[in-house]
Write a protein that holds these residues in place. Structure first.
Motif, short mmCIF file in Angstrom:
data_model
loop_
_atom_site.label_atom_id
_atom_site.label_comp_id
_atom_site.label_asym_id
_atom_site.label_seq_id
_atom_site.Cartn_x
_atom_site.Cartn_y
_atom_site.Cartn_z
N SER A 133 -7.16 -4.56 2.86
CA SER A 133 -7.71 -3.73 1.80
C SER A 133 -9.10 -3.29 2.20
CB SER A 133 -7.75 -4.49 0.47
OG SER A 133 -8.57 -5.64 0.56
N ALA A 134 -9.54 -2.16 1.64
CA ALA A 134 -10.83 -1.61 2.01
C ALA A 134 -11.44 -0.86 0.83
CB ALA A 134 -10.67 -0.66 3.21
N THR A 135 -12.75 -0.96 0.69
CA THR A 135 -13.47 -0.25 -0.36
C THR A 135 -14.66 0.48 0.25
OG1 THR A 135 -14.79 -2.24 -0.83
CG2 THR A 135 -12.82 -1.87 -2.17
N ARG A 136 -14.92 1.68 -0.30
CA ARG A 136 -16.09 2.45 0.14
C ARG A 136 -16.38 3.52 -0.91
NH1 ARG A 136 -15.74 6.14 5.44
NH2 ARG A 136 -14.57 7.41 3.95
N ASP A 137 -17.61 3.53 -1.41
CA ASP A 137 -18.05 4.54 -2.37
C ASP A 137 -17.11 4.65 -3.57
OD1 ASP A 137 -20.16 5.13 -0.64
OD2 ASP A 137 -18.99 6.66 0.42
N GLY A 138 -16.56 3.52 -3.99
CA GLY A 138 -15.67 3.53 -5.15
C GLY A 138 -14.22 3.77 -4.82
N PHE A 139 -13.91 4.22 -3.61
CA PHE A 139 -12.53 4.40 -3.18
C PHE A 139 -11.94 3.04 -2.78
CE2 PHE A 139 -14.14 8.67 -2.60
CZ PHE A 139 -13.07 9.47 -3.00
N PHE A 140 -10.66 2.91 -2.97
CA PHE A 140 -9.98 1.66 -2.66
C PHE A 140 -8.69 1.95 -1.91
CE2 PHE A 140 -6.84 -1.64 -3.97
CZ PHE A 140 -7.45 -2.73 -3.37
N LEU A 141 -8.48 1.29 -0.78
CA LEU A 141 -7.26 1.44 0.01
C LEU A 141 -6.63 0.07 0.20
CD1 LEU A 141 -8.43 3.81 2.92
CD2 LEU A 141 -7.11 4.45 0.89
N TRP A 142 -5.30 0.02 0.26
CA TRP A 142 -4.62 -1.23 0.57
C TRP A 142 -3.41 -0.94 1.44
CZ3 TRP A 142 0.46 -1.53 -0.86
CH2 TRP A 142 0.89 -0.70 -1.90
N LEU A 143 -3.05 -1.91 2.25
CA LEU A 143 -1.93 -1.79 3.18
C LEU A 143 -1.19 -3.11 3.23
CD1 LEU A 143 -0.27 -0.54 5.54
CD2 LEU A 143 -2.14 -1.24 7.06
N MET A 144 0.12 -3.06 3.12
CA MET A 144 0.96 -4.23 3.24
C MET A 144 2.09 -3.89 4.21
SD MET A 144 2.79 -6.46 0.21
CE MET A 144 1.20 -6.61 -0.61
N ALA A 145 2.09 -4.53 5.36
CA ALA A 145 3.03 -4.17 6.42
C ALA A 145 3.96 -5.34 6.74
CB ALA A 145 2.28 -3.75 7.68
N PHE A 146 5.23 -5.02 6.96
CA PHE A 146 6.26 -6.01 7.27
C PHE A 146 6.85 -5.68 8.64
CE2 PHE A 146 6.12 -4.99 2.76
CZ PHE A 146 5.88 -6.22 2.18
#
Length: 241
Positions: free
Chosen positions: A106-119
């Protein structure tokens, strides 16, 4: 309707800000997807503004997006590479690649939020994110409303071990072509639900909440003698041993 809300109005420029944030989020998600599925330009489903929340707190709005990729990305090291790449771009990242079955970031920057879940073992990855919250509607009472806390990463999920493998299948049987021996629904993987574009849970459209593979009934294998000839031709493996 609460008294005083009849004259509610949009904050000037807020909608344009929300749309601009949405475009940024889409490009960021596509940037991550490019490392998992090179050469593919994929649509990113984006949630619409929840108009029904106009009369309820919080007054802050954000767009969310989710994307599912089916691609052979090899191993969890790809997720580590993505996390390091985002960190180099100024994102605050959190990585968990301790399991060989699933890797999350997961990552945050300037209020943006990203997430990744990989199998890696399933050649599948889910990724998504949300825009910074925007005060879209003015409070007629003039009460200051603070922004909501940042969203939490999706619940970490570890796929189940297969109920049968090529080494343990019974003589005269073949691994289920649909679940490849997992036995559970290959779409929701024991959860019975899927996440829609807004991140809400919806009953799995493949198993309809039963959680098991609909082809093998949860056994992970099928008896060759019970199959019609056209179905047997789909299984090149010799099941005699």
């Amino acid at each position: 309707m609460t008294d005083g809300w009849a004259d509610v109005a949009e904050v000037p420029g807020a909608r344009k800000t929300l749309e601009r944030h949405s475009r940024v989020l889409r490009e960021e998600i596509l940037g991550v997807a490019a490392h998992l599925a090179p050469g593919q330009r994929l649509p990113v489903p984006m949630s619409r503004e929840p108009e029904e929340d106009l009369w309820h707190e919080p007054l802050w709005y954000a767009r969310r997006a989710t994307l599912r990729l089916t691609t052979d990305f090899g191993s969890a090291e790809v997720v580590q590479h993505i996390a390091h790449r985002l960190a180099a771009q100024g994102w605050h990242t959190d990585l968990d690649a301790s399991s060989t079955a699933v890797a999350t970031a997961s990552a945050t920057r300037d209020g943006f939020f990203l997430w990744l879940m990989a199998f890696p073992g399933l050649s599948r990855a889910d990724l998504g994110g949300s825009t910074p919250p925007v005060l879209l509607y003015a409070d007629p009472a003039g009460i200051a409303v603070g922004p909501p806390p940042p969203p939490a990463p999706p619940e970490r999920f570890v796929p189940p071990e297969p109920v049968v493998t090529e080494a343990t299948r019974e003589p005269g049987h073949v691994l289920c072509l649909d679940c490849d021996g997992i036995g559970w629904c290959p779409e929701c993987l024991t959860r019975g639900y899927l996440l829609d574009d807004s991140g809400e849970r919806r009953r799995c459209v493949v198993c309809f909440g039963s959680k098991v593979c609909q082809i093998c009934g949860g056994f992970g294998q099928k008896r060759l003698a019970d199959m019609p000839s056209w179905m047997r031709r789909q299984y090149p493996t010799d099941p005699t041993h």
